[in-house]
Design a protein around this motif. Structure first.
Motif, short mmCIF file in Angstrom:
data_model
loop_
_atom_site.label_atom_id
_atom_site.label_comp_id
_atom_site.label_asym_id
_atom_site.label_seq_id
_atom_site.Cartn_x
_atom_site.Cartn_y
_atom_site.Cartn_z
N ASP A 53 0.60 -1.24 -0.11
CA ASP A 53 -0.03 0.03 0.03
C ASP A 53 0.95 1.44 0.01
O ASP A 53 0.37 2.35 -0.43
CB ASP A 53 -1.05 -0.10 1.35
CG ASP A 53 -0.19 -0.09 2.66
OD1 ASP A 53 0.68 -0.83 2.72
OD2 ASP A 53 -0.82 0.42 3.48
N ILE B 234 1.28 2.70 -3.78
CA ILE B 234 0.18 2.96 -4.45
C ILE B 234 0.04 4.53 -4.85
O ILE B 234 0.28 5.13 -3.59
CB ILE B 234 -1.17 2.42 -3.81
CG1 ILE B 234 -1.09 1.01 -3.86
CG2 ILE B 234 -2.42 3.11 -4.62
CD1 ILE B 234 -2.49 0.30 -3.03
N GLU C 43 -1.69 6.85 -4.36
CA GLU C 43 -3.19 7.35 -3.99
C GLU C 43 -2.98 9.17 -3.98
O GLU C 43 -2.06 9.67 -3.73
CB GLU C 43 -3.52 6.90 -2.64
CG GLU C 43 -4.95 7.49 -1.97
CD GLU C 43 -5.32 6.65 -0.70
OE1 GLU C 43 -6.35 6.84 -0.46
OE2 GLU C 43 -4.34 6.16 -0.25
N TRP D 229 -8.07 -0.82 2.30
CA TRP D 229 -7.78 -1.81 1.26
C TRP D 229 -8.01 -3.16 1.58
O TRP D 229 -7.58 -3.52 2.68
CB TRP D 229 -6.10 -1.32 0.91
CG TRP D 229 -5.79 0.12 0.35
CD1 TRP D 229 -4.96 0.66 1.02
CD2 TRP D 229 -5.83 0.51 -0.78
NE1 TRP D 229 -4.45 1.95 0.43
CE2 TRP D 229 -5.27 2.11 -0.81
CE3 TRP D 229 -6.76 0.24 -1.74
CZ2 TRP D 229 -5.35 2.83 -1.60
CZ3 TRP D 229 -6.74 1.13 -2.81
CH2 TRP D 229 -6.29 2.49 -2.86
N THR D 230 -8.53 -3.51 0.68
CA THR D 230 -8.90 -5.02 1.04
C THR D 230 -8.20 -6.37 0.15
O THR D 230 -8.17 -7.08 0.58
CB THR D 230 -10.47 -5.34 0.46
OG1 THR D 230 -10.76 -4.91 -0.93
CG2 THR D 230 -11.62 -4.23 1.32
N PRO E 298 -3.02 -4.67 -5.22
CA PRO E 298 -3.12 -4.36 -6.90
C PRO E 298 -3.31 -5.43 -7.59
O PRO E 298 -2.44 -6.42 -7.50
CB PRO E 298 -2.03 -3.34 -7.04
CG PRO E 298 -1.72 -2.83 -5.72
CD PRO E 298 -1.64 -3.80 -4.73
N ILE F 117 -5.97 -0.57 -9.27
CA ILE F 117 -6.62 -0.94 -7.76
C ILE F 117 -7.89 0.13 -7.85
O ILE F 117 -7.93 1.32 -8.59
CB ILE F 117 -5.57 -0.75 -6.76
CG1 ILE F 117 -6.15 -1.36 -5.47
CG2 ILE F 117 -5.07 0.66 -6.60
CD1 ILE F 117 -5.18 -1.58 -4.31
N ARG G 251 -10.77 2.32 -4.89
CA ARG G 251 -10.86 2.59 -3.47
C ARG G 251 -11.98 3.56 -3.32
O ARG G 251 -12.29 4.38 -4.14
CB ARG G 251 -9.82 3.27 -2.93
CG ARG G 251 -9.85 3.08 -1.24
CD ARG G 251 -8.78 3.93 -0.63
NE ARG G 251 -8.28 3.35 0.82
CZ ARG G 251 -7.38 3.71 1.64
NH1 ARG G 251 -6.29 4.51 1.25
NH2 ARG G 251 -7.21 3.29 2.75
#
Length: 220
Positions: free
Chosen positions: A62, A65, A67, A81-82, A85, A97, A99
């Motif tokens: 993460d 990423i 973001e 985040w589940t 990516p 990915i 969100r």
């Protein structure tokens, strides 16, 4: 994947936005609330190779990423985040990915034409993580309005839609602008109509004879 296969993602982060809900707040607060999902696509060969080698969901992926953060937010919450990516192309390190976000955002409202005004609602996005500053630019993909409920007191206009990127700088920015038009029927029926009727009573005095000063004065 949202980006065509032939599109070169080197040095760019492509973001897509799916709008779920929108609510314009009171004018005195100059804010609006929104719920939406952002989709990210970018290239990272090192991260792609690491994910394919370990198949682990517990690594610090993460942190890699790209973001975005929102420059005009008052408060904003993002779902956890589940999953890691998804690697779309192993040779180029193309990743994907998404969100979901919900929050309150600042937006100045122009009400000079009330109740026939149109408001421009903006989301200002910026790449905030250091590995992407100065090396990547932001590109916006077509917005999705699927499943957007009616906005109380407004109508969502689609299009027009504007996306503006800031040139230069080490923190790539992207401003997304979409418009909402106020539904004026309520104000016309309950405000303007009565104002016109009350104002028209002032002209009754002109129907009386000029010599009837007492009767004409009663309407002043």
């Amino acid at each position: 994947p949202l980006v065509p296969d032939e599109f070169n993602l080197k040095g760019e982060v492509c973001v897509g936005l799916r709008l779920y809900s929108l609510q314009v707040e009171q004018h005195s607060r100059s804010t609006f609330t929104a719920q939406f999902r952002i989709f990210y696509e970018w290239c990272d060969e090192e991260l792609a190779a690491s994910l394919m080698a370990t198949k682990s969901q517990t690594d610090s992926w993460d942190q890699h990423i790209p973001e975005v953060r929102f420059l005009n937010q008052v408060e904003c919450a993002a779902e956890a985040w589940t999953r890691a990516p998804r690697v779309i192309d192993h040779s180029t390190g193309r990743m994907y990915i998404h969100r979901r976000y919900s929050g309150v955002f600042v937006q100045r409202q122009e009400c000079g034409l009330f109740p026939f005004d149109t408001q421009k609602i903006q989301l200002s996005l910026q790449l905030g993580k250091k590995p992407f500053r100065g090396t990547h630019s932001l590109r916006l993909l077509p917005l999705e309005f699927r499943g957007v409920p009616s906005i109380e007191g407004y109508q969502l206009l689609r299009p027009p839609l504007e996306a503006q990127r800031r040139a230069g700088g080490d923190k790539p920015e992207l401003t997304v602008t979409f418009e909402v038009s106020r539904e004026s029927g309520f104000y016309v029926r309950n405000l303007l109509t009565w104002l016109v009727l009350i104002s028209s009573l002032a002209f009754i005095g002109f129907l009386l004879p000029l010599r009837a000063l007492e009767e004409r004065g009663a309407f002043i």
